[in-house]
Design an enzyme around this catalytic site. Sequence first.
Site, mmCIF file in Angstrom:
data_model
loop_
_atom_site.group_PDB
_atom_site.id
_atom_site.type_symbol
_atom_site.label_atom_id
_atom_site.label_comp_id
_atom_site.label_asym_id
_atom_site.label_seq_id
_atom_site.Cartn_x
_atom_site.Cartn_y
_atom_site.Cartn_z
ATOM 1 N N TYR A 1 54.282 -64.342 42.075
ATOM 2 C CA TYR A 1 54.995 -64.854 43.247
ATOM 3 C C TYR A 1 56.232 -65.647 42.811
ATOM 4 C CZ TYR A 1 55.825 -68.256 47.031
ATOM 5 O OH TYR A 1 56.397 -69.069 47.967
ATOM 6 N N ARG B 1 42.711 -89.989 50.163
ATOM 7 C CA ARG B 1 43.256 -89.190 49.067
ATOM 8 C C ARG B 1 42.191 -88.897 48.024
ATOM 9 N NH1 ARG B 1 44.900 -91.557 44.710
ATOM 10 N NH2 ARG B 1 45.503 -93.481 45.789
ATOM 11 N N ASP C 1 45.216 -66.310 39.622
ATOM 12 C CA ASP C 1 45.462 -66.439 41.057
ATOM 13 C C ASP C 1 44.730 -65.291 41.751
ATOM 14 O OD1 ASP C 1 46.472 -66.308 43.661
ATOM 15 O OD2 ASP C 1 48.493 -66.924 43.073
ATOM 16 N N LYS D 1 46.551 -67.928 52.932
ATOM 17 C CA LYS D 1 46.542 -66.489 53.154
ATOM 18 C C LYS D 1 45.189 -66.032 53.732
ATOM 19 C CE LYS D 1 50.643 -66.748 51.215
ATOM 20 N NZ LYS D 1 50.684 -68.032 50.524
#
Length: 390
Positions: A109, A57, A180, A205
């Site tokens: 979004y 992590r 973004d 994406k």
Amino acid sequence: MTDNDGYLPLPKGFTTIAIHEAQDPEQWSHHEIVTPITMTSTFKQDEPGVFKYQYGRIGNPTREVLEKVIAKMECAKYGACFSSGLGAITTVIGLLENGDHMICMDDVYGGTNRLFLQIATKFGIEVTFADGDVDSFERQIKPNTKMIFVESPTNPTMRLCDIKAITSMAKRYKVMFVIDNTFLTPYYQRPLLLGADVVMHSLTKYMNGHSDIIMGALVTNDDKLGEKIYFLQKAMGVVPSPFDCSQVLRSLKTLALRLKKHQANSLVLAKYLETHPKIERVLHPGLPSHPQHELAKRQSSGHSGMFSVYLKGDLETSKKFLKSLKYFALGGSLGGAESLIALSTKMTHTSVPKDQRDKLGITDNLIRISVGIEDVEDLIADMKYALDQI
């Protein structure tokens, strides 16, 4: 500096960075050309507290290479990857404190809208929405305003923000500016060079581009923000798997090639649809008909495969059109090799209140299109057939 159809020049050395940055084979024990996938949750320490890597992590060699490549692509000092795009935005929320105020662009979004309105507000963060115009953001500034968050281009109405203008205003008020950059990627737009403080990506994406992983990223040049982002990545644990990081590393090597094809296909298709009698309007920043086309050329180096159209008709018209398509799959993502299409009111933006959708023009006849890299003649034929059915 070469001509790029009036846009900013394309970044030099971009694919070389994707293939070689932080990927010298001699650093690996077997001199692998491809970065090894380090699939382990923990690492052996030399002695208590003495180690190169401690826990998956906190750090992983495969993830670290990807973070360095993405940072270099964005001309950033710091890059951090997360288990999803929304995971990256959740980390952005972690940069704020109880009582802080943030301004979000109204056209984002649906998942971003939901995260801010339904989650961030529960932790004492005040959220208001503003039009993408710089003056609308400035009117919303309060003494406790700490962040402005935008998309440019927006999802799904393809509006642009004047990044330099918002940067200048945000700096006057000492407000963090986060953007973004998913739709354009660092190949077509580099917001940090235009003054933004933090850039966010849904790597799901275009950056990955093969519709097979979910991941996000944040990059910055600010030392304090970079340290905070790494701390939050460790403390919140919103990290991706090493395998997924390897997939994105693979994909970045062809990003520039893919984007050129996405852009070319989308422009040809958008121009065709502009002339079709059953299309009310085409929203594509690469077309002169887009009201912010000149702004697109001033602050970006091109456009991806994303655009939207308004059909002449209603919800039933949209449903019939979408059902008649063969190559455009009805799906709620974007940026893959395969062409996808979406009805935002029933898919990506269902969590956005209807009155807000109506105000933004996200109506039942607005169709969002992610143009893939298929042969464009087949895509045009597919569109023609579906439009003939309505």
